[in-house]
Design a protein around this motif. Sequence first.
Motif, PDB file in Angstrom:
ATOM      1  N   LEU A   1       0.808  -1.219   0.000  1.00  6.29           N
ATOM      2  CA  LEU A   1       0.000   0.000   0.000  1.00  6.29           C
ATOM      3  C   LEU A   1       0.843   1.273   0.000  1.00  6.29           C
ATOM      4  N   LEU A   2       1.845   1.332   0.867  1.00  8.93           N
ATOM      5  CA  LEU A   2       2.607   2.575   1.009  1.00  8.93           C
ATOM      6  C   LEU A   2       3.418   2.955  -0.232  1.00  8.93           C
ATOM      7  N   PRO A   3       4.132   2.017  -0.897  1.00 10.10           N
ATOM      8  CA  PRO A   3       4.919   2.436  -2.072  1.00 10.10           C
ATOM      9  C   PRO A   3       4.097   3.117  -3.161  1.00 10.10           C
ATOM     10  N   PRO A   4       2.893   2.598  -3.542  1.00 12.17           N
ATOM     11  CA  PRO A   4       2.100   3.334  -4.542  1.00 12.17           C
ATOM     12  C   PRO A   4       1.677   4.721  -4.064  1.00 12.17           C
ATOM     13  N   VAL A   5       1.370   4.854  -2.778  1.00 15.60           N
ATOM     14  CA  VAL A   5       0.988   6.167  -2.245  1.00 15.60           C
ATOM     15  C   VAL A   5       2.139   7.155  -2.391  1.00 15.60           C
ATOM     16  N   PHE A   6       3.342   6.735  -1.997  1.00 15.92           N
ATOM     17  CA  PHE A   6       4.497   7.626  -2.111  1.00 15.92           C
ATOM     18  C   PHE A   6       4.825   7.918  -3.572  1.00 15.92           C
ATOM     19  N   ARG A   7       4.589   6.944  -4.459  1.00 13.34           N
ATOM     20  CA  ARG A   7       4.866   7.179  -5.885  1.00 13.34           C
ATOM     21  C   ARG A   7       3.932   8.256  -6.437  1.00 13.34           C
ATOM     22  N   ILE A   8       2.658   8.187  -6.069  1.00 12.60           N
ATOM     23  CA  ILE A   8       1.694   9.196  -6.545  1.00 12.60           C
ATOM     24  C   ILE A   8       2.057  10.583  -6.023  1.00 12.60           C
ATOM     25  N   ILE A   9       2.372  10.661  -4.731  1.00  8.36           N
ATOM     26  CA  ILE A   9       2.731  11.959  -4.145  1.00  8.36           C
ATOM     27  C   ILE A   9       4.022  12.482  -4.755  1.00  8.36           C
ATOM     28  N   GLY A  10       4.987  11.576  -4.987  1.00 17.30           N
ATOM     29  CA  GLY A  10       6.236  11.992  -5.595  1.00 17.30           C
ATOM     30  C   GLY A  10       6.052  12.488  -7.010  1.00 17.30           C
ATOM     31  N   THR A  11       5.146  11.871  -7.754  1.00 20.31           N
ATOM     32  CA  THR A  11       4.872  12.306  -9.127  1.00 20.31           C
ATOM     33  C   THR A  11       4.265  13.702  -9.148  1.00 20.31           C
ATOM     34  N   LEU A  12       3.407  13.992  -8.169  1.00 20.67           N
ATOM     35  CA  LEU A  12       2.769  15.305  -8.104  1.00 20.67           C
ATOM     36  C   LEU A  12       3.718  16.386  -7.601  1.00 20.67           C
ATOM     37  N   GLY A  13       4.821  15.966  -6.952  1.00 18.91           N
ATOM     38  CA  GLY A  13       5.793  16.943  -6.465  1.00 18.91           C
ATOM     39  C   GLY A  13       5.345  17.723  -5.257  1.00 18.91           C
ATOM     40  N   ALA A  14       4.402  17.181  -4.473  1.00 22.12           N
ATOM     41  CA  ALA A  14       3.901  17.875  -3.275  1.00 22.12           C
ATOM     42  C   ALA A  14       4.738  17.440  -2.072  1.00 22.12           C
ATOM     43  N   ARG A  15       5.784  18.221  -1.749  1.00 23.12           N
ATOM     44  CA  ARG A  15       6.703  17.808  -0.696  1.00 23.12           C
ATOM     45  C   ARG A  15       6.034  17.795   0.675  1.00 23.12           C
ATOM     46  N   GLU A  16       5.164  18.785   0.946  1.00 25.14           N
ATOM     47  CA  GLU A  16       4.497  18.814   2.243  1.00 25.14           C
ATOM     48  C   GLU A  16       3.635  17.570   2.440  1.00 25.14           C
ATOM     49  N   ALA A  17       2.949  17.158   1.372  1.00 28.27           N
ATOM     50  CA  ALA A  17       2.144  15.941   1.454  1.00 28.27           C
ATOM     51  C   ALA A  17       3.024  14.714   1.641  1.00 28.27           C
ATOM     52  N   PHE A  18       4.222  14.743   1.049  1.00 29.47           N
ATOM     53  CA  PHE A  18       5.157  13.625   1.196  1.00 29.47           C
ATOM     54  C   PHE A  18       5.592  13.499   2.655  1.00 29.47           C
ATOM     55  N   VAL A  19       5.914  14.651   3.288  1.00 23.87           N
ATOM     56  CA  VAL A  19       6.304  14.641   4.701  1.00 23.87           C
ATOM     57  C   VAL A  19       5.138  14.156   5.560  1.00 23.87           C
ATOM     58  N   ALA A  20       3.924  14.641   5.251  1.00 28.18           N
ATOM     59  CA  ALA A  20       2.748  14.224   6.014  1.00 28.18           C
ATOM     60  C   ALA A  20       2.515  12.719   5.877  1.00 28.18           C
ATOM     61  N   ALA A  21       2.692  12.186   4.666  1.00 29.48           N
ATOM     62  CA  ALA A  21       2.511  10.746   4.450  1.00 29.48           C
ATOM     63  C   ALA A  21       3.564   9.946   5.208  1.00 29.48           C
ATOM     64  N   ALA A  22       4.788  10.471   5.260  1.00 30.44           N
ATOM     65  CA  ALA A  22       5.853   9.789   5.995  1.00 30.44           C
ATOM     66  C   ALA A  22       5.520   9.715   7.480  1.00 30.44           C
ATOM     67  N   LEU A  23       5.089  10.849   8.049  1.00 27.90           N
ATOM     68  CA  LEU A  23       4.732  10.859   9.468  1.00 27.90           C
ATOM     69  C   LEU A  23       3.512   9.980   9.740  1.00 27.90           C
ATOM     70  N   LEU A  24       2.557   9.975   8.804  1.00 26.20           N
ATOM     71  CA  LEU A  24       1.369   9.142   8.970  1.00 26.20           C
ATOM     72  C   LEU A  24       1.730   7.662   9.013  1.00 26.20           C
ATOM     73  N   SER A  25       2.637   7.245   8.145  1.00 28.44           N
ATOM     74  CA  SER A  25       3.030   5.835   8.121  1.00 28.44           C
ATOM     75  C   SER A  25       3.722   5.435   9.417  1.00 28.44           C
ATOM     76  N   VAL A  26       4.546   6.347   9.974  1.00 26.23           N
ATOM     77  CA  VAL A  26       5.252   6.041  11.221  1.00 26.23           C
ATOM     78  C   VAL A  26       4.274   6.012  12.392  1.00 26.23           C
ATOM     79  N   LEU A  27       3.527   7.103  12.554  1.00 25.75           N
ATOM     80  CA  LEU A  27       2.643   7.200  13.715  1.00 25.75           C
ATOM     81  C   LEU A  27       1.489   6.214  13.633  1.00 25.75           C
ATOM     82  N   GLY A  28       1.009   5.952  12.424  1.00 28.84           N
ATOM     83  CA  GLY A  28      -0.071   4.979  12.275  1.00 28.84           C
ATOM     84  C   GLY A  28       0.358   3.591  12.717  1.00 28.84           C
ATOM     85  N   SER A  29       1.541   3.153  12.290  1.00 25.55           N
ATOM     86  CA  SER A  29       2.039   1.827  12.692  1.00 25.55           C
ATOM     87  C   SER A  29       2.309   1.787  14.190  1.00 25.55           C
TER      88      SER A  29
END
Length: 591
Positions: free
Chosen positions: A197-225
Motif C-alpha cells: 500500500l505505502l509504495p504506490p501512495v508515495f509514488r503518486i505523491i512523488g509524481t505530483l511533487g507535493a513535498r508537504e504531502a510527502f512529509v505528512a505521508a511519511a509521518l502518517l506511516s510512522v505514527l499509524g504503525s
Amino acid sequence: MPEAVVYLGASVVLVPLFIRFKLGAVLGYLAAGIIIGPSLLGLVSEPEQVLKFAEFGIVLLLFVIGLELQPSRLWALRRDIFGLGAAQVILCGLALTGLVMAMTSFTWQAALVVGLPLGLSSTALVMQLLNERKIAGTAFGERSFSMLLFQDLAIVPLLTIVAALSRVPDPDALPGWQMAAMTVAALVFLVLVGRFLLPPVFRIIGTLGAREAFVAAALLSVLGSALLMASLGLSMALGAFVAGVMLAESPYRHALEADIEPFRGLLLGLFFVAIGMTLDLGVVRAQWALIITLVIGVMAVKTGVIFALARAFGTGTTRAFQMGLLLSQGGEFGFVLFAEAARGMLISASAAQLFGAVVTVSMAVTPLIFLLASRIRISEAAGAIPDGPETAGHDGGDRGRAIIVGGGRFGQVVAQMLAARGVGVTTIDLDAELIDVSRQFGVKVYYGDGRRTDILRAAGIENASLLVFAIDGAWDPAVTLGPIRNQWPELPILARAFDRMHLLALRHAGVETVVRETFESGIAMGREALGALGTPDELIDAIEGEFRRRDSERLDLQLCSDDPTTGSDTLIRSALTFDPVALGEIPMEEA
C-alpha cells in the motif's frame, strides 16, 4: 510554550558544551533535564507527561533504523537477533533477579519483575551513541542492535509475566497466548501495508511533487504503525521498525529518512531531557549508597554476561567487552514494567522510584563509560573469528561507493561503467516515472532531490568516494555546491554541464571535472559527417584536434574574464589549411 522555551534553551546551552568537551550530545540532554527538572530548578513540573510525548522520538528512531535495514539484511541477522538477543534477555534477566534477591529482602516474584526489566537496555541511548561515532552500520553496531531488537520483541512476554504474578489481577486482561496472536496478526498487517500500500501512495505523491504531502505521508506511516501497536498494549517502536523495514527496499527510503530526520532529532533529544527530569534527586540523596551499589552491580553483571555471549557468538575480545559496556545500562521500558509491577502490588511505589533512579543513573554514566571504552585499541589475534555477520546486502562495492544524482540516460551510462569496475552505486532522482521504468530493467533508483544535503546524507555520502551530478538541464551550482563543500570538503565531485555557460558556472563553483552533455556526442557526429563527405581519417583527426585546442583556449579565456564573448575570434568560421606532411602524407618525388 514557556516549557518549550525552557527545553530548547537548556539544550542549546548544554548540548554544544558537552560536545565541545567530547562528552557527547546524550549526556548534554540528560544534564539539561536534571537541571530544569522538578528535583533541581523546577522549571518543568510534570516530566512524566513530557516523557510520554517524547517517546515518539524512539518511534521515529526505530523507523529510520528500519529504513536502513533491508529485509534481506534482517534475515542475515536472524542468528544474532533470536540467538544472541534471546540469550541476552534471559541470562541477564535471571542474573539480575539473583542480584536483586541478594541485595534486598524481595521475594522471588518481586525480584523477577525487577530483574527482568533491568536486563533490557536503552535502544534510544545505544543507537544515538553508535550514530554519533558512525559505527551503527558496522558488524559491532549491527550485533548490538540485534540484541536491542529482540528486547523490543520481549516486551510482550515480560508484560505477560508481570500480569501473571500480579496480586491484583486485571479481569479484563487478555491471556498471554491471545496477546501473542494479536502481536503476530498486527505485524503481518504492517508487513502487508508496508509492502503493497505505502509504495504506490508515495509514488503518486512523488509524481505530483507535493513535498508537504510527502512529509505528512511519511509521518502518517510512522505514527499509524506505532499507534496500531500501542492500541494492543505493545511496543510502538516495534511497529515503526516493521514499517521502516518494509520500506527499506523502496526507492523513496532516502527521501523518507531525510524528511523524518528533523523530527527524530528533536524528539529524541526531548526524550533524553525527559529522562533526566524523571531523576528524583530526593530519592538519590536518601538512598545514594544503595543506588550506586545497584548501578555498579547491574552494569557489572550485564557487562559480564554480554561479554561472554558476544565471545561465544564470535566477537573479538575487545569488541565484546566494549559491547558489554555499551549495553550495560537499564532501558526506557524499565519505567513501564516497574509501573506495572507497582500496580500489581508486587513492589511498592517507592521501590519503583528507586529502581527508576537506578535506570536513569546507569543511562547517564553510559556515555562516559563507552567513551573511555572506545579508546581501547583493537588488537585481536590473527585468525580471530570475524566480528559479527557478513555484510552482504549493503550497497558498497569492492572499489568504493559513488552517489549519482540523476538517473536519466546520462547517469545510467556513468552508473554502468562504475559498476563494471566493481564500484557500489547509489542513484537518486526526482522523477517517479523514471524510477518505475528503471525497476523494469532491474536498475535501482531512489527517490529524492540529490542537491539537498539531508538526502545525500541519508543516501550514505559519509562513506562515499565520489559524487556525480548527472542532472538534466541547468541548475545553480553556487546554491547547491556550497553546503556540500562545507560539509564534505574532500569529496571529489564530477558534474554534467547543460551548456557552456553552465560549465563556466560549475567551474567557478569549484568543480574541476565537468563534462558537457552534448560536447562529445557533437564531436562524434561531426566526425561521421566529415567521413560521409570522403574526408581522410588523418584529416578528420587533425580537424578534431584543432577544434578541441581552440575550444579549450576559449574556455580558459572565458574563465579568466567572466565574459562569455571573450575568445570568440578562436571560433572556426572558414576552412583551415593543414600541412600534408604533418598529417603523415608521403610527398610525391619531384621529377
